[in-house]
Design a protein around this motif. Structure first.
Motif, PDB file in Angstrom:
ATOM      1  N   LEU A 432       9.339  -5.041  11.792  1.00  0.00           N
ATOM      2  CA  LEU A 432       9.615  -5.030  10.362  1.00  0.00           C
ATOM      3  C   LEU A 432       9.813  -3.591   9.917  1.00  0.00           C
ATOM      4  CD1 LEU A 432       6.866  -7.570   9.229  1.00  0.00           C
ATOM      5  CD2 LEU A 432       9.304  -7.999   9.457  1.00  0.00           C
ATOM      6  N   SER A 433      10.749  -3.424   9.012  1.00  0.00           N
ATOM      7  CA  SER A 433      10.985  -2.054   8.569  1.00  0.00           C
ATOM      8  C   SER A 433       9.874  -1.614   7.628  1.00  0.00           C
ATOM      9  CB  SER A 433      12.348  -1.949   7.898  1.00  0.00           C
ATOM     10  OG  SER A 433      12.369  -2.806   6.784  1.00  0.00           O
ATOM     11  N   GLN A 434       9.228  -2.563   7.029  1.00  0.00           N
ATOM     12  CA  GLN A 434       8.123  -2.207   6.147  1.00  0.00           C
ATOM     13  C   GLN A 434       7.017  -3.210   6.312  1.00  0.00           C
ATOM     14  OE1 GLN A 434      10.171  -1.645   2.245  1.00  0.00           O
ATOM     15  NE2 GLN A 434       8.302  -0.471   1.958  1.00  0.00           N
ATOM     16  N   LEU A 435       5.851  -2.725   6.529  1.00  0.00           N
ATOM     17  CA  LEU A 435       4.720  -3.624   6.710  1.00  0.00           C
ATOM     18  C   LEU A 435       3.500  -2.971   6.089  1.00  0.00           C
ATOM     19  CD1 LEU A 435       3.477  -6.134   8.196  1.00  0.00           C
ATOM     20  CD2 LEU A 435       3.042  -4.599  10.104  1.00  0.00           C
ATOM     21  N   PRO A 436       2.954  -3.575   5.050  1.00  0.00           N
ATOM     22  CA  PRO A 436       1.736  -3.002   4.489  1.00  0.00           C
ATOM     23  C   PRO A 436       0.572  -3.167   5.464  1.00  0.00           C
ATOM     24  CG  PRO A 436       2.508  -4.885   3.188  1.00  0.00           C
ATOM     25  CD  PRO A 436       3.416  -4.768   4.340  1.00  0.00           C
ATOM     26  N   VAL A 437      -0.126  -2.097   5.722  1.00  0.00           N
ATOM     27  CA  VAL A 437      -1.268  -2.145   6.638  1.00  0.00           C
ATOM     28  C   VAL A 437      -2.511  -1.765   5.860  1.00  0.00           C
ATOM     29  CG1 VAL A 437      -2.281  -1.228   8.747  1.00  0.00           C
ATOM     30  CG2 VAL A 437       0.181  -1.571   8.604  1.00  0.00           C
ATOM     31  N   VAL A 438      -3.532  -2.567   5.988  1.00  0.00           N
ATOM     32  CA  VAL A 438      -4.738  -2.381   5.195  1.00  0.00           C
ATOM     33  C   VAL A 438      -5.920  -2.130   6.117  1.00  0.00           C
ATOM     34  CG1 VAL A 438      -6.384  -3.628   3.756  1.00  0.00           C
ATOM     35  CG2 VAL A 438      -3.954  -3.795   3.280  1.00  0.00           C
ATOM     36  N   THR A 439      -6.672  -1.109   5.796  1.00  0.00           N
ATOM     37  CA  THR A 439      -7.924  -0.895   6.502  1.00  0.00           C
ATOM     38  C   THR A 439      -9.045  -1.175   5.526  1.00  0.00           C
ATOM     39  OG1 THR A 439      -6.909   0.846   7.762  1.00  0.00           O
ATOM     40  CG2 THR A 439      -9.291   0.727   7.814  1.00  0.00           C
ATOM     41  N   SER A 440      -9.894  -2.050   5.891  1.00  0.00           N
ATOM     42  CA  SER A 440     -10.949  -2.428   4.973  1.00  0.00           C
ATOM     43  C   SER A 440     -12.129  -2.904   5.798  1.00  0.00           C
ATOM     44  CB  SER A 440     -10.438  -3.554   4.067  1.00  0.00           C
ATOM     45  OG  SER A 440     -11.470  -4.044   3.275  1.00  0.00           O
ATOM     46  N   SER A 441     -13.319  -2.613   5.323  1.00  0.00           N
ATOM     47  CA  SER A 441     -14.478  -3.048   6.096  1.00  0.00           C
ATOM     48  C   SER A 441     -14.708  -4.539   5.914  1.00  0.00           C
ATOM     49  CB  SER A 441     -15.718  -2.258   5.686  1.00  0.00           C
ATOM     50  OG  SER A 441     -15.994  -2.520   4.330  1.00  0.00           O
ATOM     51  N   THR A 442     -14.189  -5.082   4.843  1.00  0.00           N
ATOM     52  CA  THR A 442     -14.335  -6.512   4.623  1.00  0.00           C
ATOM     53  C   THR A 442     -12.954  -7.126   4.476  1.00  0.00           C
ATOM     54  OG1 THR A 442     -16.340  -6.105   3.380  1.00  0.00           O
ATOM     55  CG2 THR A 442     -15.362  -8.272   3.179  1.00  0.00           C
ATOM     56  N   ALA A 501       2.994 -11.434   1.166  1.00  0.00           N
ATOM     57  CA  ALA A 501       2.899 -12.624   2.012  1.00  0.00           C
ATOM     58  C   ALA A 501       2.817 -12.239   3.484  1.00  0.00           C
ATOM     59  CB  ALA A 501       4.092 -13.535   1.781  1.00  0.00           C
ATOM     60  N   THR A 502       3.212 -11.020   3.807  1.00  0.00           N
ATOM     61  CA  THR A 502       3.026 -10.516   5.160  1.00  0.00           C
ATOM     62  C   THR A 502       2.248  -9.223   5.072  1.00  0.00           C
ATOM     63  OG1 THR A 502       4.976 -11.521   6.155  1.00  0.00           O
ATOM     64  CG2 THR A 502       4.196  -9.510   7.160  1.00  0.00           C
ATOM     65  N   ILE A 503       1.167  -9.158   5.792  1.00  0.00           N
ATOM     66  CA  ILE A 503       0.306  -7.979   5.703  1.00  0.00           C
ATOM     67  C   ILE A 503      -0.415  -7.815   7.034  1.00  0.00           C
ATOM     68  CG2 ILE A 503      -1.714  -9.225   4.820  1.00  0.00           C
ATOM     69  CD1 ILE A 503      -1.974  -6.741   2.833  1.00  0.00           C
ATOM     70  N   GLU A 504      -0.810  -6.602   7.316  1.00  0.00           N
ATOM     71  CA  GLU A 504      -1.556  -6.382   8.552  1.00  0.00           C
ATOM     72  C   GLU A 504      -2.877  -5.698   8.240  1.00  0.00           C
ATOM     73  OE1 GLU A 504       0.468  -6.101  12.293  1.00  0.00           O
ATOM     74  OE2 GLU A 504      -0.379  -4.112  12.584  1.00  0.00           O
ATOM     75  N   PHE A 505      -3.936  -6.202   8.871  1.00  0.00           N
ATOM     76  CA  PHE A 505      -5.257  -5.613   8.705  1.00  0.00           C
ATOM     77  C   PHE A 505      -5.638  -4.872   9.971  1.00  0.00           C
ATOM     78  CE2 PHE A 505      -5.268  -9.508   6.152  1.00  0.00           C
ATOM     79  CZ  PHE A 505      -5.713  -9.034   4.930  1.00  0.00           C
ATOM     80  N   ILE A 506      -6.283  -3.754   9.793  1.00  0.00           N
ATOM     81  CA  ILE A 506      -6.957  -3.135  10.935  1.00  0.00           C
ATOM     82  C   ILE A 506      -8.361  -3.724  10.947  1.00  0.00           C
ATOM     83  CG2 ILE A 506      -7.782  -1.002  11.951  1.00  0.00           C
ATOM     84  CD1 ILE A 506      -5.329   0.348  10.799  1.00  0.00           C
ATOM     85  N   ALA A 507      -8.675  -4.410  12.017  1.00  0.00           N
ATOM     86  CA  ALA A 507      -9.855  -5.257  12.000  1.00  0.00           C
ATOM     87  C   ALA A 507     -11.124  -4.458  12.227  1.00  0.00           C
ATOM     88  CB  ALA A 507      -9.721  -6.333  13.070  1.00  0.00           C
ATOM     89  N   PRO A 508     -12.163  -4.805  11.516  1.00  0.00           N
ATOM     90  CA  PRO A 508     -13.454  -4.189  11.800  1.00  0.00           C
ATOM     91  C   PRO A 508     -14.046  -4.770  13.079  1.00  0.00           C
ATOM     92  CG  PRO A 508     -13.638  -5.770  10.004  1.00  0.00           C
ATOM     93  CD  PRO A 508     -12.191  -5.726  10.397  1.00  0.00           C
ATOM     94  N   SER A 509     -15.192  -4.238  13.460  1.00  0.00           N
ATOM     95  CA  SER A 509     -15.737  -4.553  14.782  1.00  0.00           C
ATOM     96  C   SER A 509     -16.095  -6.029  14.958  1.00  0.00           C
ATOM     97  CB  SER A 509     -16.956  -3.691  15.041  1.00  0.00           C
ATOM     98  OG  SER A 509     -17.883  -3.881  13.983  1.00  0.00           O
ATOM     99  N   GLU A 510     -16.254  -6.734  13.855  1.00  0.00           N
ATOM    100  CA  GLU A 510     -16.606  -8.149  14.027  1.00  0.00           C
ATOM    101  C   GLU A 510     -15.501  -8.911  14.751  1.00  0.00           C
ATOM    102  OE1 GLU A 510     -18.370  -6.254  10.848  1.00  0.00           O
ATOM    103  OE2 GLU A 510     -16.558  -7.318  10.302  1.00  0.00           O
TER     104      GLU A 510
END
Ligand SMILES: [Zn+2]
Length: 1109
Positions: A432-442, A501-510
């Protein structure tokens, strides 16, 4: 279920989840409703004319005449020293070698039944599709010897179903269920740990580590070939219990970015939101900030605002472009051919309509027998779901996530009446040319069904949100109250998770059960005489050398190499050696790893040795006369090597494996290639490759197969190794470095993409849907771990998936339903990430609304997948009949239930006007055609592609695009990076459209044909092809010369632009009267009659006849 009177338990038992007890089977236990409509009589009234064999069948299998006394190991030592035969290599002839393939191939019917469930299930009397009743082909048969697996590595959420009872809240983010952890005790913990006895691959302690780099080491040269390895128990494949879960927290070196870092990087501020990363997923450009996150046009910046899908100034392929536009119009715009249909075409149809004024364009009545020019001049955009504009604006991009019906029927019985298949088509890891990536602990998810918060949930107030899949009311976590985009507090509905509607998370350790695995690449290379003859090794080694620094990974990346012929050769690449060291294991019946610690090495630390090896490999086997191929043993060895870490195995094979485990025999009868009857041997001859693939899948290993061969290789059997391990298959028939330069170019380009493209490791994908809907069959390459969870040891950006759905409970009170695909994977940099796509669709309760929302391309794509399954589980003719009936049934339903005024003709709603054409195209496609000479491997490969290619690429393989290109102009051209890309219109696939005075380009997806008319415009010949006359056009032309003329530039720009839009490289073939490819070109003229198939018009008449019965 009361509305499915025909429900039959026999048909319902198919998709039993494999993991006993782990995945509650209750709510998702698929009980596929059986459609209750009466099947139409079989379509057998027209029989094809006797087949015409158009090419000479080759001999079944060539064996190179190896001299019997040929020493097995005569290759020179590494480093290119003068040929010197090491003493131990003089007599390692394996002696009592097993005769090839005596043990494995059961009768095809048996083997077919071992792969697919309910093989004995009585076939329907008539071959109509029975929607929702097809047994899922992917599920493991109950009898499989592989023990069932537990939840996949790193997936935190083993028991999820939209109707499952809410788990205790404490379970929400706990990591490993204890059941999986217990397995880790016996697991080889980390990449650098020697295999433990649990694997039975104990390092041979009695064999001194080979220190002499000058000579290959042959193990067990004097031992009986069936003896055990020097020490340790023999590594019996079947005895190895495939662990059900990955090891947890152990000696694996932690990733450079520990997970805690991600979570802990966090915020000094009251939120845990670290950043919204607008990084391009595939491209380096930064995306627009803030609210532009909402839609992610995959267009390069600068092209995002190019108006409507019809606008020819857009730089994208119109289909792609249309798909990427945040569409706002509802109902969908119907693409009118320029000039539109004449009054003569329109009026009779419209006259029949009772609701002329209010009928949406999608439902405009078209009499297919009268309207001849139905093909739009530009590729058709995906239809727009009929949703409120605010919802549609943020809906998932149809390139990524698409439904066959953009309006979901309220009940299964309504769906049964419409007689169209309901399913989803996904391209989940698309670049994808654009993909929102979110880092969040929850990561905010529904406590009940584990759905990720998404744009289609509803906020009851600032503190509570209601899940759009199970309707549970959830609390909004405190940190979610802060919106990092607007830097404001108290606007949870404006968070990026709720805007995209399309998003990527950086997953926490869980989300991890073990530290994320490193990128590990193992290359397994055929070096038999046949392989060396093709010359592929040179191209492979050079490609890897050229791109080795672009191999995705980080400081932990590991690589390894195995070569094989009748023996297996390993390469010690350990740091400190002066040159690579070859280690030969000749006991292929009992394969072991000679030095397990030094065969997969850190790429950064050992790059020079790796490069040395790549430079010397092509010459190392130059003189080999070894014709045998012990592929099965090589795969077993590679599996052992990769088991501790997981990773990607890339296998290059050039012939039918004929030695040791997994040996195969030729099953193709060249005389049957053009048979008009059923095609045999579409199912595997042995379950060896499937079983090994499942073992690989359990250890997070995916196998990609590159088949380069001029002979039959039994792709139906070999392909299983990739299919069930979530790998991919590449096929280069007739590959030869001198005789087939076009193939060489394809192979080079494909390899470059393959080596450098994005990759996700140890992945799983789960698809959830609103309560009441359920999944019952998946299509693609994967292992089905439970009814809604796919195991994907690797995921790549070029893989597509399809899913068949059914409606289990009435959706009475619902305005909309949602589907969510969540892909959890480890990036090549060792980050655990989750990519989430959510699609929202309206629910309707009338047949006309269902028809108005039909997506003809998605329907055709899903039917193609279903037909591939049917070909294997039942028969090809059954599949063909079923496809024809799909067209008959849906048009019958339309005529009987939607049209209010009857009139003669073959009537279709405008949105389905291309349906009969696409069905006919499928019947003539390589996968399903009969009566036209088709090599078995070519056919099987075409079937693989239909199941695995994302829809946009599959459609080109079904219905190629034809353009006239000798008169390209800049009028209406696109402008990309200061290049002008002409946009010729699409032509119907009929010889009628060709002209002797012109030249045409046919884009068939994986191949392009350049057809040149006998009296072709001399200007085109000289300015584009650089030849003075038709007679001087070279037959083997596969690349246009780079001439400094406007015509040449336009033509090359157009072809280059078409190629740029797909991940594989289509070769170019020039077609003249005498061309060897002329037949292939003509077979794609779908609208024309052939000796064995109907013309489009005849097909329409046939449909009409059936419908009016
Ligand atoms: Zn929920």
């Amino acid at each position: 279920m009361t509305h499915q009177p025909n429900y039959s338990p026999m048909q319902a038992k198919a998709p039993a989840p494999p993991g006993p007890g782990l995945y509650p089977s209750g709510p998702y236990q698929p009980v596929p409703p059986v459609s209750s409509y009466q099947p139409v009589p079989p379509v057998s009234s027209y029989q094809p004319v006797p087949p015409v064999s158009s090419y000479q069948p080759g001999p079944p299998l060539t064996s190179y005449p190896a001299s019997p006394g040929q020493p097995l190991l005569t290759r020179p030592p590494m480093g290119g020293l003068p040929s010197h035969t090491p003493p131990q290599s003089a007599s390692p002839s394996p002696g009592p070698r097993l005769p090839p393939a005596q043990a494995t191939p059961p009768p095809p019917s048996v083997s077919s039944s071992s792969y697919y469930q309910n093989p004995q299930q009585p076939q329907p009397m008539a071959p109509s599709w029975q929607y929702n009743t097809a047994p899922p082909p992917m599920g493991p048969p109950a009898s499989m010897s592989t023990p069932p697996r537990g939840p996949v590595a790193n997936h935190v959420n083993p028991a999820v179903s939209s109707t499952a009872p809410p788990p205790p809240s404490s379970a929400v983010y706990t990591s490993a269920p204890p059941a999986h952890v217990s397995h880790s005790a016996t697991q080889p913990p980390g990449p650098r740990m020697p295999p433990t006895s649990a694997h039975g691959y104990t390092q041979p302690g009695t064999v001194p580590p080979p220190m002499n780099p000058m000579a290959p080491h042959t193990y067990q040269p004097s031992r009986a070939p069936y003896g055990p390895p020097p020490t340790g128990p023999p590594p019996t494949m079947k005895a190895t219990p495939p662990p059900t879960g990955p090891p947890m927290g152990n000696a694996t070196p932690p990733p450079p970015k520990a997970v805690g870092t991600v979570a802990g990087n966090g915020p000094q501020a009251p939120n845990s939101y670290n950043h919204v990363d607008n990084k391009m997923a595939g491209l380096p450009q930064p995306g627009p900030p803030g609210r532009h996150l909402g839609h992610y046009p995959s267009l390069p910046p600068g092209y995002q605002n190019t108006s409507t899908p019809h606008n020819t100034t857009s730089p994208m392929h119109p289909a792609m472009q249309a798909a990427t536009q945040p569409y706002t119009q509802a109902p969908q715009p119907y693409q009118q051919p320029p000039g539109g249909p004449g009054p003569a075409q329109l009026s009779p149809s419209l006259a029949a309509m009772s609701l002329q004024s209010s009928t949406p364009e999608a439902l405009r009545v078209v009499n297919l027998l009268q309207e001849r020019n139905l093909l739009p001049p530009r590729p058709i955009p995906a239809p727009t779901p009929c949703l409120p504009q605010d919802l549609q604006k943020i809906n998932c991009n149809p390139e990524v996530f698409r439904s066959t019906l953009t309006s979901i029927p309220q009940t299964q019985s309504l769906l049964n009446k419409a007689k169209m298949p309901l399913g989803l088509l996904l391209h989940p890891f698309k670049d994808l040319s654009q993909l929102p990536v979110v880092t969040s602990s929850t990561i905010v998810r529904c406590r009940s069904c584990r759905t990720y918060i998404n744009p289609f949930v509803s906020f009851l107030d600032q503190r509570r949100w209601k899940c759009n899949l199970c309707y549970r009311v959830n609390d909004v976590p405190e940190e979610f109250m802060y919106n990092p985009v607007s830097r404001s507090y108290g606007e949870p509905h404006k968070r990026p998770e709720v805007q995209n509607a399309t998003i990527e998370f950086i997953a926490p350790s869980e989300y991890m059960l073990r530290p994320p695995q490193p990128a590990v690449y193992l290359f397994v290379l055929d070096v038999s005489h046949n392989a060396v003859e093709t010359g592929y090794l040179n191209v492979f080694c050079q490609s890897l050398l050229d791109n080795i620094n672009a191999l995705p990974g980080d400081s932990r990346t590991k690589v390894g190499f195995i070569t094989f012929d009748s023996t297996i050769h390993f390469y010690n690449l350990q740091e400190g050696l002066s040159q690579p060291q070859m280690l030969i294991v000749s006991d292929i019946e009992d394969i072991f790893l000679p030095t397990p610690d030094s065969l997969l090495v850190n790429l950064n630390e050992c790059k020079e040795l790796v490069q040395d090896l790549l430079k010397s490999l092509p010459t190392l086997f130059e003189k080999t006369m070894e014709t045998q191929s012990a592929l099965g043993s090589a795969l077993q060895a590679a599996f052992k090597l990769l088991s501790p870490t997981g990773g990607r195995m890339s296998v290059f094979q050039t012939q039918l494996p004929n030695l040791g485990v997994g040996a195969l025999q030729s099953r193709e009868d060249p005389n049957q290639r053009a048979s008009a009857k059923d095609i045999q041997h579409l199912s595997p001859a042995t379950d060896f490759y499937k079983k090994l693939a499942l073992d690989c899948s359990g250890q997070q290993v995916a196998v990609d197969l590159f088949l380069l061969s001029s002979q039959y290789c039994d792709l139906a059997s070999l392909g299983c190794i990739s299919r069930y391990s979530a790998g991919s298959v590449y096929y280069y028939p007739s590959y030869h470095h001198q005789h087939n330069p076009a193939q060489v170019e394809c192979f080079q380009k494909d390899l470059k993409r393959y080596i450098t493209r994005k990759i996700g490791f140890e992945a799983v994908m789960r698809i959830r849907c609103t309560k009441g809907l359920s999944i019952h069959t998946f299509h693609g390459n994967f292992f089905v771990r439970s009814t809604d969870l796919l195991s994907l040891p690797n995921v790549n950006p070029d893989a597509g998936f399809a899913v068949q759905m059914s409606i289990e409970e009435n959706l009475d009170d619902m305005q909309v339903v949602s589907f969510q695909a969540a892909l959890l994977y480890t990036s090549s940099k060792g980050e655990r990430r989750i990519r989430v796509h959510t699609l929202c669709l309206p629910v309707v309760n009338s047949l006309s609304d269902i028809f108005a929302g039909a997506d003809v391309q998605a329907i055709s794509g899903l039917l193609a997948c279903m037909a591939v399954d049917r070909s294997v589980t039942a028969s090809l003719s059954d599949a063909r009949d079923a496809m024809t009936n799909a067209a008959i049934d849906s048009l019958t339903s339309y005529r009987q239930s939607v049209l209010t005024i009857q009139q003669p003709g073959l009537l279709a709603p405008a949105c389905l006007r291309l349906f009969p054409l696409f069905i006919l195209a499928l019947l003539k496609q390589k996968s399903f055609r009969t009566g036209t000479s088709t090599r078995l491997d070519d056919r099987v490969f075409a079937m693989c592609q239909l199941k695995y290619q994302p829809l946009a690429y599959a459609m080109l393989m079904i219905h190629p695009s034809l353009y006239r290109i000798d008169d390209l102009t800049d009028e209406g051209a696109l402008n990309i990076s200061e290049r002008t890309i002409p946009q010729p219109i699409l032509l119907q696939l009929s010889v009628e459209k060709l002209s002797r005075e012109a030249a045409f380009l046919m884009d068939a997806g994986t191949v392009m044909y350049l057809w040149i008319g006998r009296n072709c415009n001399p200007n085109f010949l000289s300015q584009v092809l650089g030849v003075p006359s038709y007679a001087s056009v070279p037959d083997n032309l596969f690349m246009l010369p780079e001439l400094d003329t406007a015509e040449s530039q336009r033509t090359r720009a157009f072809i280059g632009w078409l190629r740029d839009q797909r991940p594989f490289f289509p070769s170019l073939r020039v077609i003249r009267d005498e061309s060897q490819w002329k037949a292939s070109f003509m077979q794609n003229m779908i609208e024309d009659r052939t000796e064995s198939a109907l013309s489009y018009y005849e097909f329409l008449l046939h449909l009409q006849q059936q419908i009016s019965k």
